[in-house]
Design a protein around this motif. Structure first.
Motif, PDB file in Angstrom:
ATOM      1  N   SER A 169       3.786 -40.887 -11.809  1.00 26.35           N
ATOM      2  CA  SER A 169       2.431 -41.181 -12.289  1.00 26.35           C
ATOM      3  C   SER A 169       2.187 -40.546 -13.658  1.00 26.35           C
ATOM      4  O   SER A 169       1.549 -41.153 -14.528  1.00 26.35           O
ATOM      5  CB  SER A 169       1.399 -40.674 -11.284  1.00 26.35           C
ATOM      6  N   LYS A 188       4.472 -39.931 -15.935  1.00 26.66           N
ATOM      7  CA  LYS A 188       5.215 -40.727 -16.914  1.00 26.66           C
ATOM      8  C   LYS A 188       4.466 -42.016 -17.244  1.00 26.66           C
ATOM      9  O   LYS A 188       4.343 -42.393 -18.424  1.00 26.66           O
ATOM     10  CB  LYS A 188       6.608 -41.059 -16.370  1.00 26.66           C
ATOM     11  N   ASN A 189       3.934 -42.677 -16.226  1.00 26.56           N
ATOM     12  CA  ASN A 189       3.224 -43.938 -16.460  1.00 26.56           C
ATOM     13  C   ASN A 189       1.951 -43.724 -17.275  1.00 26.56           C
ATOM     14  O   ASN A 189       1.597 -44.563 -18.121  1.00 26.56           O
ATOM     15  CB  ASN A 189       2.885 -44.598 -15.122  1.00 26.56           C
ATOM     16  N   ARG A 190       1.274 -42.606 -17.034  1.00 29.92           N
ATOM     17  CA  ARG A 190       0.067 -42.324 -17.831  1.00 29.92           C
ATOM     18  C   ARG A 190       0.418 -42.107 -19.305  1.00 29.92           C
ATOM     19  O   ARG A 190      -0.296 -42.572 -20.195  1.00 29.92           O
ATOM     20  CB  ARG A 190      -0.656 -41.095 -17.267  1.00 29.92           C
TER      21      ARG A 190
END
Length: 291
Positions: free
Chosen positions: A220, A222-224
């Protein structure tokens, strides 16, 4: 003058990569080392990675990067340092993604192996027989490791010595305690040891739950970061269009310098975001039995 400046920037980045991030020099996307490592990791995951796929990946990345830079009216002479960074950082980002999937597969294999090993041990009361049969529940690569452990037992090695290969790849205290408990139970028996196996199964369930929750939190994060990078690029593109409407010269030196600096920061941020996935699935504190 612009070509000279771009050349100096490219040379400076090359020196930086060689002195601080030397592994990027060895495994950049154009090297045979990068191809070999990608092929090995794809093979572990059950995929075939051929040389034509590697070449296609290089061309595709360069084409996408070129089109992206054209959207921002970045002149070719200022694109060269950015191509250099992309060539060096792309393999490591791919390795991070593949490493995360490999670690997940290895973790799944180990936990399935332990759960079925305990169940089969309770059925046969023999570690050797249980290890021979639990290979059917894991991947082919892990089956080879189990076969090596069984072969070591056939040679007369102790259970702890035979399982050293598993300890090297997965030095978690639960794995060590599982084999110690089964070795003692096989030699001495007793209801208390059976209860010990029940506790180990509960620990394995907690281990799986906690590890996946921790990894989901990393993913999460990394995705943010990726979303923020995309939003930054969109805002920069909108700002560029606003400057065009104001008839500001986009080919000017200061604009070109600013965009090069912006994209360098963006690429390094993307690289560090992917390196979050490279963290091991077994924390050093969980290997306390080795100390």
């Amino acid at each position: 003058e612009n070509i000279l400046l771009s050349g100096l920037m490219t040379l400076g980045l090359a020196v930086l990569f060689y002195t601080r991030w030397r592994f990027c020099m060895k495994y950049h996307i154009l090297s045979k080392h990068a191809y070999r490592m990608l092929k090995e990791q794809f093979s572990y995951l059950g995929y075939r990675y051929q040389i034509f796929q590697h070449i296609a990946l290089i061309l595709l990345v360069m084409a996408v990067v070129f089109c992206f830079f054209q959207l921002f009216s970045l002149r070719l002479v200022y694109q060269m340092p950015l191509y250099l960074i992309t060539v060096f950082l792309l393999p490591d980002m791919l390795f991070c993604i593949l490493a995360q999937r490999m670690e997940e597969q290895r973790f799944r294999d180990m936990t399935l192996f332990l759960q079925h090993l305990i169940a089969l041990f309770r059925q046969y009361q023999k570690v050797y027989q249980a290890m021979r049969e639990c290979g059917a529940y894991v991947s082919i690569d892990f089956q080879k490791r189990i076969a090596q452990c069984v072969a070591a037992l056939d040679r007369g090695c102790s259970l702890q010595d035979a399982c050293m290969l598993l300890y090297e790849d997965h030095p978690h205290f639960i794995i060590h305690h599982t084999f110690m408990c089964m070795e003692t139970l096989e030699a001495q028996g007793g209801d208390l040891k059976e209860q010990g196996l029940d506790l180990i199964l509960e620990d394995i369930d907690d281990w799986i739950e906690d590890t996946y929750a921790y990894k989901q939190e990393q993913l999460s994060s990394k995705n943010r970061i990726l979303i923020l990078c995309v939003m930054s690029a969109v805002i920069a593109f909108l700002a560029k269009n606003m400057l065009r409407q104001l008839e500001t010269e986009l080919v000017g030196e200061w604009y070109q310098y600013a965009m090069v600096f912006f994209f360098i920061c963006l690429l390094l941020t993307l690289w560090n975001a992917h390196r979050i996935l490279k963290k091991t699935w077994i924390d050093e504190k969980e290997c306390i039995w080795l100390k």
